[in-house]
Enzyme design. Structure first.
Site, short mmCIF file in Angstrom:
data_model
loop_
_atom_site.label_atom_id
_atom_site.label_comp_id
_atom_site.label_asym_id
_atom_site.label_seq_id
_atom_site.Cartn_x
_atom_site.Cartn_y
_atom_site.Cartn_z
N THR A 169 -11.26 -10.10 23.69
CA THR A 169 -12.36 -10.81 22.61
C THR A 169 -11.95 -10.58 21.35
O THR A 169 -11.66 -9.26 20.87
CB THR A 169 -13.88 -10.67 23.14
OG1 THR A 169 -13.88 -10.77 24.56
CG2 THR A 169 -14.68 -11.30 22.35
N VAL A 198 -16.39 -18.32 33.47
CA VAL A 198 -17.00 -18.45 31.70
C VAL A 198 -17.61 -16.67 31.54
O VAL A 198 -18.62 -16.38 32.33
CB VAL A 198 -17.65 -19.30 31.49
CG1 VAL A 198 -18.35 -19.30 30.03
CG2 VAL A 198 -17.15 -20.59 31.76
N ASP A 200 -19.16 -14.01 28.40
CA ASP A 200 -20.32 -14.05 27.35
C ASP A 200 -20.05 -14.91 26.29
O ASP A 200 -20.89 -15.25 25.39
CB ASP A 200 -20.94 -12.77 27.25
CG ASP A 200 -19.66 -11.77 26.72
OD1 ASP A 200 -18.69 -12.00 26.92
OD2 ASP A 200 -19.98 -11.15 25.49
N GLY A 223 -18.05 -9.53 30.30
CA GLY A 223 -18.97 -10.63 30.04
C GLY A 223 -19.90 -10.62 30.58
O GLY A 223 -21.18 -11.04 30.27
N1 GLY Z 1 -16.20 -10.67 26.81
C1 GLY Z 1 -15.33 -11.65 27.09
C2 GLY Z 1 -15.52 -12.15 28.43
O1 GLY Z 1 -16.00 -11.24 29.38
O2 GLY Z 1 -15.04 -13.16 28.91
#
Ligand code: GLY
Length: 300
Positions: A169, A198, A200, A223
């Site tokens: 990220t 998907v 966060d 996420g």
């Molecule tokens: N923080 C990125 C994900 O978990 O996709």
């Protein structure tokens, strides 16, 4: 003295060889600061910085996105304008060079907040957003990383791999000369993740949030933990309703993440006064700030 603030991140985790990120982080934050100094909006500055982070294969976003279980780079991104509370996001998209640019288009031109998969890609073509071939995203390092994860039968965070400890990220938060706030986040998700998963990053309130009444925040980490705690919005609540300053709000948000779901990750935050905060529950986090004319890179 400058009257704007910019902060970017390149992910959080157990960061091996953090020094190799320093030059890139510094160049990107300085590039964004030049825009803000010339009068650009916070919104344009965060989109610019995140697009540069997406172009650099060092980071898990855009070109450097980790590969999912099918060997594909599936990207998520979001952006939010703190002045209007307008937001745009894309999830599970393939082939778009800069997912954050597409998120911007979603915010600006679609009448929606979140577009996913094929529909988002069709919208990208309508809007003349740049695409790249599959080879552009399938870097040698990412192919080898997926093979390791498959051998171990693991679904791992990019930055949890002790072998190369890369990061997951990217994001940026800013307050411009008008006092407006904005945030943007982008990711390739988790190594060897199930197709369709998907995290966060494209979810407003979880991975990204901006409101002139409180702060702009961008998160990085597992996420699922950030979705369940709506962490970016939680940090904003701490600023708005508990009057915490940026550093304190970031720390309290991560404390909440750990207390409630034993969450792993970090966040960056610029509050309504232009103060910066960063906090993490991981051993390290890559960030760069530009405040009062000075760029500062932190890799722990
Ligand atoms: N923080 C990125 C994900 O978990 O996709």
């Amino acid at each position: 003295m400058t009257d704007f603030t910019l902060m970017i991140h390149g992910g959080a985790g157990a960061i091996r060889d953090p020094h190799r990120y320093e030059a890139s982080l510094r160049a990107i934050v300085e590039s964004g600061a030049r825009l803000l100094a010339a009068g650009s909006s916070a919104l344009d500055a965060v989109a610019h910085c995140v697009a540069l982070l997406e172009d650099d294969p060092l980071y898990n976003a855009g070109r450097g996105s980790v590969l999912n279980a099918d060997g594909a780079a599936m990207c998520d991104a979001s952006i939010m304008d703190g002045r209007t509370l307008k937001a745009g996001a894309v999830a599970a998209i393939r082939g778009v060079r800069n997912p954050v640019r597409l998120a911007y288009e979603v915010m600006d031109k679609s009448g929606h907040v979140l577009l996913v998969g094929e529909g988002a890609e069709r919208f990208a073509r309508e809007r003349d957003v740049a695409f790249e071939s599959e080879d552009y995203f399938r870097t040698e390092a990412r192919v080898a990383q997926l093979a390791r994860a498959k051998r171990k039968r693991e679904t791992t965070l990019d930055h949890s791999e002790p072998a190369d400890a890369k990061l997951g990220t990217v994001g940026a938060v800013a307050r411009d000369r008008n006092g407006d706030l904005a945030a943007a986040t982008s990711t390739g998700g988790v190594v060897n993740q199930r197709a369709g998963r998907v995290g966060d990053s494209p979810l407003i309130g979880a991975g990204t949030f901006a409101d002139n009444a409180s702060c702009a925040a961008s998160c990085t980490g597992v996420g699922e933990d950030f979705i369940r705690t709506a962490l970016a919005r939680t940090a904003a609540v701490f600023v708005e309703f508990r009057s915490l300053r940026a550093e304190e709000a970031a720390r309290e948000a991560i404390r909440y993440l750990v207390d409630r779901v034993d969450g792993r990750g970090g966040l960056i935050l610029v509050d309504r006064e232009g103060r910066c905060g960063r906090a993490r529950s991981t051993p390290g986090m890559l960030t760069a700030t530009f405040v009062a004319g000075v760029a500062r890179v932190e890799t722990t």
